[in-house]
Design an enzyme around this catalytic site. Structure first.
Site, PDB file in Angstrom:
ATOM      1  N   LYS A  50      34.548  15.252   2.324  1.00 15.25           N
ATOM      2  CA  LYS A  50      34.287  15.655   1.002  1.00 15.25           C
ATOM      3  C   LYS A  50      34.631  17.315   0.749  1.00 15.25           C
ATOM      4  O   LYS A  50      35.185  17.726  -0.148  1.00 15.25           O
ATOM      5  CB  LYS A  50      32.817  15.488   0.745  1.00 15.25           C
ATOM      6  CG  LYS A  50      32.054  14.087   0.770  1.00 15.25           C
ATOM      7  CD  LYS A  50      30.755  13.908   0.146  1.00 15.25           C
ATOM      8  CE  LYS A  50      29.882  14.901   0.965  1.00 15.25           C
ATOM      9  NZ  LYS A  50      29.721  14.450   2.237  1.00 15.25           N
ATOM     10  N   ARG A 126      21.160  10.966  -3.878  1.00 11.25           N
ATOM     11  CA  ARG A 126      20.875  10.393  -2.533  1.00 11.25           C
ATOM     12  C   ARG A 126      19.908   9.381  -2.873  1.00 11.25           C
ATOM     13  O   ARG A 126      19.860   8.463  -1.498  1.00 11.25           O
ATOM     14  CB  ARG A 126      20.304  11.435  -1.389  1.00 11.25           C
ATOM     15  CG  ARG A 126      21.206  12.642  -1.368  1.00 11.25           C
ATOM     16  CD  ARG A 126      20.558  13.733  -0.366  1.00 11.25           C
ATOM     17  NE  ARG A 126      21.430  14.749   0.172  1.00 11.25           N
ATOM     18  CZ  ARG A 126      22.321  15.088   0.931  1.00 11.25           C
ATOM     19  NH1 ARG A 126      22.512  14.056   1.775  1.00 11.25           N
ATOM     20  NH2 ARG A 126      23.141  16.063   1.116  1.00 11.25           N
ATOM     21  N   ARG A 165      34.240  20.342  15.409  1.00 14.11           N
ATOM     22  CA  ARG A 165      34.658  21.022  14.054  1.00 14.11           C
ATOM     23  C   ARG A 165      34.084  22.563  14.291  1.00 14.11           C
ATOM     24  O   ARG A 165      33.029  23.083  15.129  1.00 14.11           O
ATOM     25  CB  ARG A 165      33.594  20.677  12.865  1.00 14.11           C
ATOM     26  CG  ARG A 165      33.846  21.232  11.685  1.00 14.11           C
ATOM     27  CD  ARG A 165      33.322  20.428  10.707  1.00 14.11           C
ATOM     28  NE  ARG A 165      31.730  20.326  10.779  1.00 14.11           N
ATOM     29  CZ  ARG A 165      30.954  19.741   9.531  1.00 14.11           C
ATOM     30  NH1 ARG A 165      31.705  19.143   8.781  1.00 14.11           N
ATOM     31  NH2 ARG A 165      29.696  19.380   9.677  1.00 14.11           N
ATOM     32  N   ARG A 198      28.330  24.752  14.265  1.00 13.65           N
ATOM     33  CA  ARG A 198      27.134  24.657  14.028  1.00 13.65           C
ATOM     34  C   ARG A 198      26.162  23.944  14.936  1.00 13.65           C
ATOM     35  O   ARG A 198      26.587  23.067  15.572  1.00 13.65           O
ATOM     36  CB  ARG A 198      27.170  23.851  12.571  1.00 13.65           C
ATOM     37  CG  ARG A 198      27.377  24.621  11.459  1.00 13.65           C
ATOM     38  CD  ARG A 198      27.243  23.721  10.105  1.00 13.65           C
ATOM     39  NE  ARG A 198      26.720  22.638  10.026  1.00 13.65           N
ATOM     40  CZ  ARG A 198      26.446  21.966   9.050  1.00 13.65           C
ATOM     41  NH1 ARG A 198      26.970  22.036   7.867  1.00 13.65           N
ATOM     42  NH2 ARG A 198      25.620  20.802   8.864  1.00 13.65           N
ATOM     43  N   ARG A 209      21.353  11.877  11.869  1.00 17.34           N
ATOM     44  CA  ARG A 209      21.688  12.257  10.194  1.00 17.34           C
ATOM     45  C   ARG A 209      22.590  11.000   9.741  1.00 17.34           C
ATOM     46  O   ARG A 209      22.330  10.478   8.374  1.00 17.34           O
ATOM     47  CB  ARG A 209      22.731  13.434  10.341  1.00 17.34           C
ATOM     48  CG  ARG A 209      21.866  14.734  10.539  1.00 17.34           C
ATOM     49  CD  ARG A 209      22.696  16.016  10.730  1.00 17.34           C
ATOM     50  NE  ARG A 209      23.652  16.181   9.538  1.00 17.34           N
ATOM     51  CZ  ARG A 209      24.713  17.119   9.560  1.00 17.34           C
ATOM     52  NH1 ARG A 209      25.107  17.667  10.707  1.00 17.34           N
ATOM     53  NH2 ARG A 209      25.347  17.375   8.510  1.00 17.34           N
TER      54      ARG A 209
END
Length: 257
Positions: A50, A126, A165, A198, A209
């Site tokens: 996204k 959501r 990432r 992260r 998640r």
């Protein structure tokens, strides 16, 4: 009618036409009508792409990118009335109410000039109640969504994407150890500053998640499917292919009311 009379008649006609042209030229342009605007929601799990595609949608269609997480932080930092209300709730360990989130989106639509041609909404809704509140707010503005696009990708592929990432904190630029490595290991190509991974980009956290994402957003997908707005995109494809598929949806559906 004699020749002189006909000439006078034509002259008066030309004068009237010139006056009408001047009148139309002096009117300010109304800009795009809602029929030509783009109002879309981009759905997808963390790491689906996204963040790669939304800025491109923004640039191509001249709309605003509303990433609700970023907007919420911005309102809190600026200590706006909505931000103050949200901070009280968050400090108490609660979830920011749907009304506050919809209020933050509405504030952008009312005051952000980039939103005059429409928006791409990222991170909201959501839940089905959030989707219903968003519909109600848009209805009050005499606007409707054009499309809801779900970026679909296998969880295992997503985990391999995200655990590699790397992020440049100040700009948000992202790299990947395997698929898109920086020119120098752990260093941003543009500024030469260090990259970070992260703390929540680990397998265990990601599985949780993703599980929460699927259970929460499944009903939202069904809600928009029932309205005929939902489109699915294979987000495992290369970013240029994903972009072409997105663009086809928006060009085909931007005129819908």
């Amino acid at each position: 009618m004699g020749a002189s009379e006909e000439l006078e008649y034509l002259k008066s006609l030309v004068a009237k036409l010139n006056e009408k042209i001047r009148s139309l030229e002096s009117k300010p342009s109304a800009g795009p009508t809602p029929a030509t605007q783009l109002r879309t929601i981009l759905m997808g799990p963390p790491g689906a792409g996204k963040g790669t595609q939304a800025p491109r949608i923004k640039d191509e269609f001249c709309v605003c990118h509303l990433a609700t997480g970023d907007l919420l932080r911005e309102q809190v930092n600026q200590q706006t009335p909505l931000g103050v209300a949200a901070k009280k709730i968050m400090d108490a360990g609660g979830l920011v109410s749907d009304d506050i989130m919809v209020g933050i989106i509405q504030d952008q639509l009312d005051n952000n000039k980039e939103c005059k041609n429409g928006f791409v909404l990222d991170g909201f809704p959501r839940t089905v109640p959030q989707a219903q509140k968003l519909d109600g707010m848009l209805e009050s503005r005499k606007e409707t969504l054009n499309s809801v696009v779900q970026m679909q990708i296998d969880d295992q592929l997503l985990i391999s994407r995200i655990t590699g990432r790397l992020i440049h904190p100040s700009s948000g630029r992202t790299y990947h150890r395997e698929f898109h490595p920086p020119k120098k290991p752990m260093v941003d190509d543009v500024t030469g500053e260090p990259l970070i991974q992260r703390s929540d980009d680990n397998v265990e956290t990601l599985r949780k998640r993703l599980g929460a994402f699927h259970s929460q957003t499944g009903p939202v997908v069904d809600y928009y499917k029932a309205k005929g707005l939902w489109h699915g995109i294979d987000a495992a494809q290369s970013p240029p292919v994903v972009w072409e598929n997105l663009r086809k949806i928006f060009v085909g559906g931007a005129g819908k009311q």
